[in-house]
Write an enzyme that holds these catalytic residues in place. Structure first.
Site, PDB file in Angstrom:
ATOM      1  N   CYS A 262       0.795  -1.227   0.000  1.00  0.00           N
ATOM      2  CA  CYS A 262       0.000   0.000   0.000  1.00  0.00           C
ATOM      3  C   CYS A 262       0.830   1.282   0.000  1.00  0.00           C
ATOM      4  O   CYS A 262       0.746   2.073  -0.933  1.00  0.00           O
ATOM      5  CB  CYS A 262      -0.918   0.013   1.221  1.00  0.00           C
ATOM      6  SG  CYS A 262      -2.113  -1.316   1.195  1.00  0.00           S
TER       7      CYS A 262
HETATM    8  N1  LIG Z   1      -2.766  -5.828   2.368  1.00  0.00           N
HETATM    9  C1  LIG Z   1      -3.133  -4.733   3.001  1.00  0.00           C
HETATM   10  O1  LIG Z   1      -2.674  -4.466   4.098  1.00  0.00           O
HETATM   11  C2  LIG Z   1      -4.144  -3.759   2.395  1.00  0.00           C
HETATM   12  C3  LIG Z   1      -4.668  -2.763   3.206  1.00  0.00           C
HETATM   13  C4  LIG Z   1      -5.588  -1.877   2.685  1.00  0.00           C
HETATM   14  C5  LIG Z   1      -5.964  -1.980   1.353  1.00  0.00           C
HETATM   15  N2  LIG Z   1      -5.430  -2.960   0.557  1.00  0.00           N
HETATM   16  C6  LIG Z   1      -5.891  -3.019  -0.825  1.00  0.00           C
HETATM   17  O2  LIG Z   1      -6.768  -4.129  -0.960  1.00  0.00           O
HETATM   18  C7  LIG Z   1      -6.618  -4.731  -2.246  1.00  0.00           C
HETATM   19  C8  LIG Z   1      -6.298  -6.206  -2.108  1.00  0.00           C
HETATM   20  O3  LIG Z   1      -5.034  -6.321  -1.483  1.00  0.00           O
HETATM   21  P1  LIG Z   1      -4.543  -7.670  -0.789  1.00  0.00           P
HETATM   22  O4  LIG Z   1      -3.373  -7.281   0.049  1.00  0.00           O
HETATM   23  O5  LIG Z   1      -5.687  -8.367  -0.147  1.00  0.00           O
HETATM   24  O6  LIG Z   1      -4.063  -8.513  -2.054  1.00  0.00           O
HETATM   25  P2  LIG Z   1      -3.595 -10.055  -2.051  1.00  0.00           P
HETATM   26  O7  LIG Z   1      -2.615 -10.164  -3.143  1.00  0.00           O
HETATM   27  O8  LIG Z   1      -3.260 -10.500  -0.673  1.00  0.00           O
HETATM   28  O9  LIG Z   1      -4.924 -10.853  -2.433  1.00  0.00           O
HETATM   29  C9  LIG Z   1      -5.603 -10.666  -3.593  1.00  0.00           C
HETATM   30  C10 LIG Z   1      -6.271 -11.976  -3.998  1.00  0.00           C
HETATM   31  O10 LIG Z   1      -7.018 -11.697  -5.167  1.00  0.00           O
HETATM   32  C11 LIG Z   1      -6.891 -12.799  -6.057  1.00  0.00           C
HETATM   33  N3  LIG Z   1      -7.202 -12.339  -7.402  1.00  0.00           N
HETATM   34  C12 LIG Z   1      -6.408 -11.696  -8.290  1.00  0.00           C
HETATM   35  N4  LIG Z   1      -7.099 -11.424  -9.409  1.00  0.00           N
HETATM   36  C13 LIG Z   1      -8.346 -11.920  -9.222  1.00  0.00           C
HETATM   37  C14 LIG Z   1      -9.512 -11.933 -10.018  1.00  0.00           C
HETATM   38  N5  LIG Z   1      -9.537 -11.376 -11.212  1.00  0.00           N
HETATM   39  N6  LIG Z   1     -10.611 -12.531  -9.518  1.00  0.00           N
HETATM   40  C15 LIG Z   1     -10.602 -13.096  -8.285  1.00  0.00           C
HETATM   41  N7  LIG Z   1      -9.519 -13.098  -7.486  1.00  0.00           N
HETATM   42  C16 LIG Z   1      -8.413 -12.512  -7.943  1.00  0.00           C
HETATM   43  C17 LIG Z   1      -5.472 -13.269  -5.861  1.00  0.00           C
HETATM   44  O11 LIG Z   1      -5.291 -14.603  -6.298  1.00  0.00           O
HETATM   45  C18 LIG Z   1      -5.290 -13.079  -4.359  1.00  0.00           C
HETATM   46  O12 LIG Z   1      -5.616 -14.263  -3.644  1.00  0.00           O
HETATM   47  C19 LIG Z   1      -5.557  -3.914  -2.954  1.00  0.00           C
HETATM   48  O13 LIG Z   1      -6.165  -2.908  -3.720  1.00  0.00           O
HETATM   49  C20 LIG Z   1      -4.801  -3.270  -1.821  1.00  0.00           C
HETATM   50  O14 LIG Z   1      -4.172  -2.065  -2.218  1.00  0.00           O
HETATM   51  C21 LIG Z   1      -4.539  -3.870   1.060  1.00  0.00           C
END
Ligand SMILES: NC(=O)c1ccc[n+]([C@@H]2O[C@H](COP(=O)([O-])OP(=O)(O)OC[C@H]3O[C@@H](n4cnc5c(N)ncnc54)[C@H](O)[C@@H]3O)[C@@H](O)[C@H]2O)c1
Length: 420
Positions: A262
């Site tokens: 992030c």
């Molecule tokens: N990790 C954090 O601390 C955090 C905090 C706040 C916001 N975010 C935001 O949340 C969002 C997700 O982040 P995350 O850390 O959970 O990501 P991540 O990589 O941990 O998980 C994302 C998941 O989505 C799946 N995926 C990818 N493309 C897909 C699709 N087309 N259809 C279905 N599943 C799909 C992946 O296989 C993966 O399991 C991002 O935009 C991120 O910026 C993350």
């Protein structure tokens, strides 16, 4: 207890805790993910997210949760929440390919009356333009008329034991007032306090502001640290003193750089979008210059420490302590440990790492040797560099290490300790 059916699209650091909380709140939850190992693991009761223990997955499964890789399961759901990654591409620019793909998938199975919420971080306009257009084209339905569309940025903080999804205020926004009403009713079941924003663009911008605020302030303290070194001032004492002000000051700490999915990523979404609008964020460019120079500064300081010990970087054994991007989490995404390891290697150092949470670590495509026993590893090194302040690194043990120590976190003091 209602039988609201929720589909969570993307079961990572954000989607899995959301699915867990929804199961706990009594919703019927299905999780859709494109990664077979994620789907298989969860259905076998294994969690791949640090904050979600296997026992929670077992409880979810007992409540009827299933992970699927067949998007047909999205049809008929009342609510679909999209939590897919929004990272950067090879050129360092926003990569919305997963978000677009998820939009197409959800759109193809979208039914009238469904609430679709985006939680992934992205630039203002993503929900009401990019995602809306994909959903409408795929489904033939109209947002705000036939289905409800909302944006609610995730504020998950991996490793935070005090604030989770339930007790962190959640921003909720809708494409129309009716969309907002439906989104609010949904999140009321999961979160204690909701903050309603004027529109989806304000909510998207609020998320970018939160992380950009952090990014710019980390850059500021790193620059202050560099200045203090030049001016012969103890920056750690400066930070301690300034940090006692109970109002008008937020404490940030210097370090080897900024990692994670992030904080280093979201400012890119902001300034790419701003550039498209013909606007230049002066502060962001300056902050990026300061932060991206930090790994080089760590390596320069390492060379200074070793020279004091009568050694050069070339040929020295350097041990990196903690390679994940934040304390006590296993996530290495965008960790500054990558450029630090690569720079040390290119200077001829023999690099190893110790991190109980990270079982494999590769810099520039070449694996870095892992040490598993801290005392023995310190005994073998000429220099240890504390990169991450994991709780497994007691300040006392580090201060008494048989090698020199470069502490980038300002945690230790001792004759052979140098602070960044
Ligand atoms: N990790 C954090 O601390 C955090 C905090 C706040 C916001 N975010 C935001 O949340 C969002 C997700 O982040 P995350 O850390 O959970 O990501 P991540 O990589 O941990 O998980 C994302 C998941 O989505 C799946 N995926 C990818 N493309 C897909 C699709 N087309 N259809 C279905 N599943 C799909 C992946 O296989 C993966 O399991 C991002 O935009 C991120 O910026 C993350």
């Amino acid at each position: 207890m209602s039988d609201t059916v929720l589909a969570v699209v993307g079961l990572g650091y954000v989607g899995l805790p959301l699915a867990a909380r929804a199961c706990e709140a009594g919703l019927a939850v299905v999780g859709f993910d494109v990664a077979p190992q994620v789907v298989e693991g969860l259905n076998a009761g294994r969690s791949h997210v640090g904050d979600i223990p296997d026992a929670t997955v077992a409880a979810m499964r007992a409540n009827g949760f299933a992970a699927v890789d067949d998007a047909a399961a999205l049809a008929g759901c009342d609510t679909v929440v999209i939590c897919v990654p929004t990272g950067l591409d090879a050129a360092g620019l926003p990569d919305l390919s997963a978000l677009r793909a998820a939009g197409h998938t959800v759109g193809r199975h979208l039914g009238a009356g469904t609430l679709v919420v985006l939680e992934s971080t992205s630039h203002p306009g993503t929900t009401d333009t990019l995602l809306r257009e994909i959903l409408e084209k795929e489904s033939g339905l109209r947002a705000g008329e036939d289905f409800h569309l909302a944006y609610s940025p995730e504020r998950i903080d991996p490793g935070n034991t005090q604030f989770g999804l339930r007790n962190t205020p959640k921003i909720v926004s809708g494409y129309t007032p009716l969309c907002l009403k439906h989104a609010t009713a949904f999140y009321h079941r999961l979160v204690d306090r909701l903050v309603l924003s004027a529109g989806t663009r304000e909510a998207e911008m609020a998320k970018l502001l939160e992380n950009t605020h952090r990014y710019v302030n980390i850059a500021l303290v790193n620059e202050v640290a560099r200045y203090c070194e030049r001016a012969g001032i103890d920056v750690w004492d400066v930070l301690h003193c300034a940090g006692t002000k109970p109002f008008g000051y937020t404490a940030f700490q210097p370090g080897p750089g900024v990692g994670g999915h992030c904080v280093p990523v979201d400012p890119r979404y902001l300034d790419t979008h701003a550039t498209e609008q013909g606007f230049t964020f002066e502060l962001l460019a300056a902050a990026r210059r300061v932060i991206s120079a930090m790994p080089t500064r760590v390596v320069e300081r390492a060379a200074v420490v070793l020279r004091r010990e009568g050694r050069e970087l070339a040929g020295s054994r350097v041990l990196l302590l903690g390679v994940s991007y934040k304390p006590d989490v296993a996530d290495v995404r965008e960790s500054p440990a990558f450029p630090v390891a690569a720079l040390l290697r290119s200077a001829g150092a023999e690099v190893a790492y110790h991190d109980p949470l990270v079982v494999e670590f590769t810099a520039d495509g070449v694996p870095v040797r892992r040490e598993t026993e801290l005392s023995a590893a310190l005994g073998r090194a000429d220099l240890a560099i504390l990169l991450q302040d994991h709780s497994c690194y007691p300040a006392r043990q580090l201060a008494q290490a048989p090698c020199a120590l470069l502490d980038t976190r300002g945690k230790t003091a001792g004759a052979r300790v140098t602070l960044l």
